[in-house]
Design an enzyme around this catalytic site. Structure first.
Site, short mmCIF file in Angstrom:
data_model
loop_
_atom_site.label_atom_id
_atom_site.label_comp_id
_atom_site.label_asym_id
_atom_site.label_seq_id
_atom_site.Cartn_x
_atom_site.Cartn_y
_atom_site.Cartn_z
N ALA A 32 0.87 -1.18 0.00
CA ALA A 32 0.00 0.00 0.00
C ALA A 32 0.91 1.24 0.00
CB ALA A 32 -0.97 0.00 1.18
N HIS A 37 7.24 5.74 1.39
CA HIS A 37 8.00 4.55 1.01
C HIS A 37 8.95 4.87 -0.16
CE1 HIS A 37 4.20 2.45 2.56
NE2 HIS A 37 5.15 1.92 3.31
N GLY A 149 12.04 4.23 7.98
CA GLY A 149 11.46 5.56 8.13
C GLY A 149 11.37 5.96 9.60
N ARG A 191 -2.20 3.28 6.39
CA ARG A 191 -3.50 3.23 7.09
C ARG A 191 -4.35 4.46 6.79
NH1 ARG A 191 -0.24 0.36 10.79
NH2 ARG A 191 -1.14 -1.66 11.31
P1 AMP Z 1 5.34 -0.09 6.34
O1 AMP Z 1 4.95 -0.46 4.94
O2 AMP Z 1 4.33 0.75 7.05
O3 AMP Z 1 5.81 -1.26 7.14
O4 AMP Z 1 6.60 0.86 6.19
C1 AMP Z 1 7.75 0.46 5.50
C2 AMP Z 1 8.85 1.46 5.77
O5 AMP Z 1 8.45 2.75 5.31
C3 AMP Z 1 9.16 1.61 7.27
O6 AMP Z 1 10.58 1.73 7.44
C4 AMP Z 1 8.44 2.88 7.63
O7 AMP Z 1 9.00 3.55 8.74
C5 AMP Z 1 8.63 3.69 6.35
N1 AMP Z 1 7.61 4.76 6.28
C6 AMP Z 1 6.28 4.63 6.50
N2 AMP Z 1 5.68 5.83 6.41
C7 AMP Z 1 6.65 6.73 6.13
C8 AMP Z 1 6.66 8.15 5.92
N3 AMP Z 1 5.55 8.88 6.00
N4 AMP Z 1 7.84 8.75 5.64
C9 AMP Z 1 8.99 8.02 5.57
N5 AMP Z 1 9.04 6.69 5.76
C10 AMP Z 1 7.89 6.05 6.04
#
Ligand code: AMP
Length: 283
Positions: A32, A37, A149, A191
């Protein structure tokens, strides 16, 4: 971009490139995808010869089964975004491929204090699941650089600790990248797409509250700042899980501040059934 679903195929490809001395950057995600990302992919592309992204909605890190069932899946759009960003490899494994011996957690990662506070406290077992999938993914991809992130501040610390516990810190550099936000300040998150239009207009209040904390931290005592922040969140329709101020280097929660130490404010709060988290450095 080459898409791999099997560990063995991905490893053959990666071994070939690693043997040819190419630096590999890795961005693990749950899909998503949004610009946050993609900013990690771009950072990896700047500093590595090969960039790999994984999309895997990790069942063992969801303490709430409903949250797992409802986690957004937008794989076709994700592939387009990764192609456009110039990502070289997408790893898209099945649950069976990641957990061939089943999802039952047997190993316990000793995360100590880090697991007793904030997300660790409110989402029991969550970080054990995060460590389990990351250890597996890191051993498959063996990247030189891992991009995370700052939006998930505590997760970054947990994963750093994981690399130390497993000795992976000797081969992998953890790179922490800034939080990307929408124009109204809301931290980008997968989300967010599940918010109702009404809740989407309320959601930026979480960032505004973090800014109010920053504006008042020099003049008010910490307990009063936290109470004010919780009240503001409730006034804006949120149900806060926590508002905390912590030492930025180790996440020890603080009650007094000397005005010098690097500190961070961290918030988790629900809008209806969607749980949002955010943080802001206060220096
Ligand atoms: P997730 O798909 O939510 O598991 O996130 C994958 C990676 O993207 C993780 O290292 C998160 O911290 C990073 N991430 C998610 N949202 C953001 C954002 N708004 N800015 C920068 N990195 C992000």
């Amino acid at each position: 971009m080459t898409i791999f679903k099997k560990v063995s195929d991905l490893q053959k490809f990666i071994t070939f490139y690693a043997d040819n001395g190419r630096e590999i950057g890795f961005v693990p995600t749950m899909g998503a995808l949004h610009k946050g990302h993609i900013s990690l992919i771009e950072e990896s592309k700047k500093n590595n010869r090969l960039t790999a992204c994984s999309i895997f909605v990790n069942p063992v890190q969801f303490n709430d089964p409903k949250d797992f069932e409802k986690y957004p899946v937008t794989i076709e759009n994700d592939i387009l975004m990764l192609e456009k960003a110039g990502c070289d490899i997408l790893f898209l494994p099945s649950v069976q491929e990641i957990y061939p011996e089943g999802t039952k957690q047997t190993k316990k990662y000793d995360l100590g204090y880090l697991e007793t506070i904030l997300e660790g406290k409110f989402r029991p077992g969550h970080f054990q699941g995060v460590c389990r999938v990351l250890e597996r993914l890191l051993n498959i991809v063996k990247p030189h650089n891992l991009y995370l992130g700052r939006k998930d501040y505590q997760q970054c610390m947990v994963i750093k600790k994981l690399t130390e516990l497993t000795g992976l810190d000797k081969i992998i550099n953890v790179q922490i990248c800034p939080t990307l936000r929408e124009d109204d300040g809301l931290a980008m998150s997968s989300r967010n797409m599940r918010l109702t239009p009404g809740d989407r207009t309320k959601a930026p209040a979480i960032y505004k509250v973090l800014q109010v904390i920053k504006e008042n931290i020099n003049t008010m005592n910490i307990e009063a700042v936290k109470d004010m922040a919780k009240q503001l969140l409730s006034d804006n329709g949120f149900r806060p899980d926590y508002v905390e101020i912590a030492d930025a280097s180790n996440l020890r929660l603080i009650e007094k501040w000397d005005g010098k130490k690097e500190i961070v404010a961290l918030v988790a709060a629900f809008l209806n059934d969607i749980r949002l988290i955010d943080n802001l450095d206060l220096n």
